[in-house]
Design a protein around this motif. Structure first.
Motif, PDB file in Angstrom:
ATOM      1  N   ALA A   1      36.532 -37.789  11.058  1.00 32.40           N
ATOM      2  CA  ALA A   1      35.438 -37.911  10.094  1.00 32.40           C
ATOM      3  C   ALA A   1      35.918 -37.453   8.716  1.00 32.40           C
ATOM      4  O   ALA A   1      36.724 -36.528   8.599  1.00 32.40           O
ATOM      5  N   THR A   2      35.444 -38.106   7.676  1.00 32.23           N
ATOM      6  CA  THR A   2      35.798 -37.712   6.313  1.00 32.23           C
ATOM      7  C   THR A   2      35.084 -36.412   5.960  1.00 32.23           C
ATOM      8  O   THR A   2      34.088 -36.034   6.609  1.00 32.23           O
TER       9      THR A   2
ATOM     10  N   TRP B   1      27.877 -32.490  -1.974  1.00 32.61           N
ATOM     11  CA  TRP B   1      29.060 -33.337  -2.139  1.00 32.61           C
ATOM     12  C   TRP B   1      29.414 -33.546  -3.604  1.00 32.61           C
ATOM     13  O   TRP B   1      30.559 -33.376  -4.005  1.00 32.61           O
TER      14      TRP B   1
ATOM     15  N   THR C   1      33.738 -33.594  14.682  1.00 33.30           N
ATOM     16  CA  THR C   1      33.847 -35.013  14.992  1.00 33.30           C
ATOM     17  C   THR C   1      35.223 -35.533  14.567  1.00 33.30           C
ATOM     18  O   THR C   1      35.606 -35.377  13.403  1.00 33.30           O
TER      19      THR C   1
ATOM     20  N   ARG D   1      33.030 -35.766   3.540  1.00 37.20           N
ATOM     21  CA  ARG D   1      31.628 -36.031   3.259  1.00 37.20           C
ATOM     22  C   ARG D   1      30.852 -36.286   4.554  1.00 37.20           C
ATOM     23  O   ARG D   1      29.729 -35.820   4.716  1.00 37.20           O
ATOM     24  N   ALA D   2      31.452 -37.048   5.466  1.00 37.19           N
ATOM     25  CA  ALA D   2      30.782 -37.341   6.734  1.00 37.19           C
ATOM     26  C   ALA D   2      30.515 -36.060   7.516  1.00 37.19           C
ATOM     27  O   ALA D   2      29.464 -35.904   8.143  1.00 37.19           O
TER      28      ALA D   2
ATOM     29  N   GLU E   1      27.521 -34.386   6.077  1.00 37.26           N
ATOM     30  CA  GLU E   1      26.319 -35.106   6.513  1.00 37.26           C
ATOM     31  C   GLU E   1      25.978 -34.789   7.968  1.00 37.26           C
ATOM     32  O   GLU E   1      24.816 -34.515   8.303  1.00 37.26           O
ATOM     33  N   LEU E   2      26.985 -34.820   8.829  1.00 36.75           N
ATOM     34  CA  LEU E   2      26.756 -34.586  10.252  1.00 36.75           C
ATOM     35  C   LEU E   2      26.284 -33.158  10.510  1.00 36.75           C
ATOM     36  O   LEU E   2      25.391 -32.917  11.331  1.00 36.75           O
TER      37      LEU E   2
END
Length: 209
Positions: free
Chosen positions: A77-78, A187, A74, A80-81, A84-85
């Motif tokens: 996106a960071t 994380w 993505t 962490r993101a 999550e994704l």
């Protein structure tokens, strides 16, 4: 039923049987009986049970691979993101394709480099590896250890996802809750890494002089 429709019907029937009984526990006779056709129809479309199994596995591999690849690439996106994704993509696949996940995780050995599930996890880890190496460099951590951490991170999510699929009815854990706890461990563990980790147990206690 047209040829293409019959083929899809056989794939759907076989997927459910393979998930329940495995490749060895499923026969052509059972596939044909559940589909309401004769055995020659199965042979005509797939050449036999193994050919049908290969088609089922290939479809599941592509579905899972594409979902996770889309998630972890993505744009903007960071870190962490992305975790999550990627976690949610795997849990979404388990939720939407439980039979497919059972087939991949059970009949494709996760310890074999040729196993379909192992191949997917290895590919995901190699993608995560680059992301982690960049993040390690920013945090003055050794980027050469990124491949090891990538394997640990992907393995954590995959094994926890399998546990969730097997126990979610009795545990009652919703998908977002499982994802949140996985990301919490991944994380915050990654965020507080020791740049030079060492074992605290004395060598003599570990059975080594």
């Amino acid at each position: 039923m047209a040829g293409a429709e019959r083929r899809e019907q056989l794939i759907d029937v076989a997927r459910a049987l393979f998930a329940e009984r495995g490749l060895e526990g499923t026969s052509v006779e059972e596939i044909a009986a559940h589909a309401g056709v004769s055995k020659p129809v199965v042979y005509e479309h797939f050449g036999g049970k193994e050919g049908l199994y290969a088609v089922v596995v290939d479809r599941e591999v592509r579905t899972l691979h594409d979902a996770i690849r889309t998630a972890i690439t993505t744009p903007r996106a960071t870190p962490r993101a992305l975790i999550e994704l990627g976690t949610l993509a795997l849990l979404d696949y388990i939720d939407d394709h439980p039979n497919g996940f059972r087939i991949l995780s059970r009949d494709s050995s996760a310890t074999s480099p040729d196993g379909s599930f192992a191949t997917i996890l290895s590919d995901i880890a190699s993608r995560v590896e680059d992301l982690l190496a960049d993040e390690f460099t920013k945090r003055s951590l050794d980027p050469s250890t990124a491949p090891l951490y990538a394997q640990m991170l992907v393995g954590l999510v995959a094994l926890a996802g399998q546990w969730w699929m097997d126990t979610r009815d009795e545990q009652g854990l919703a998908k977002p809750v499982v994802a949140a706890h996985l990301v919490n461990l991944a994380w915050h563990g990654m965020r507080n890494l020791d740049p030079s980790p060492k074992l605290h147990v004395p060598a003599t206690r570990r059975g080594k002089p």
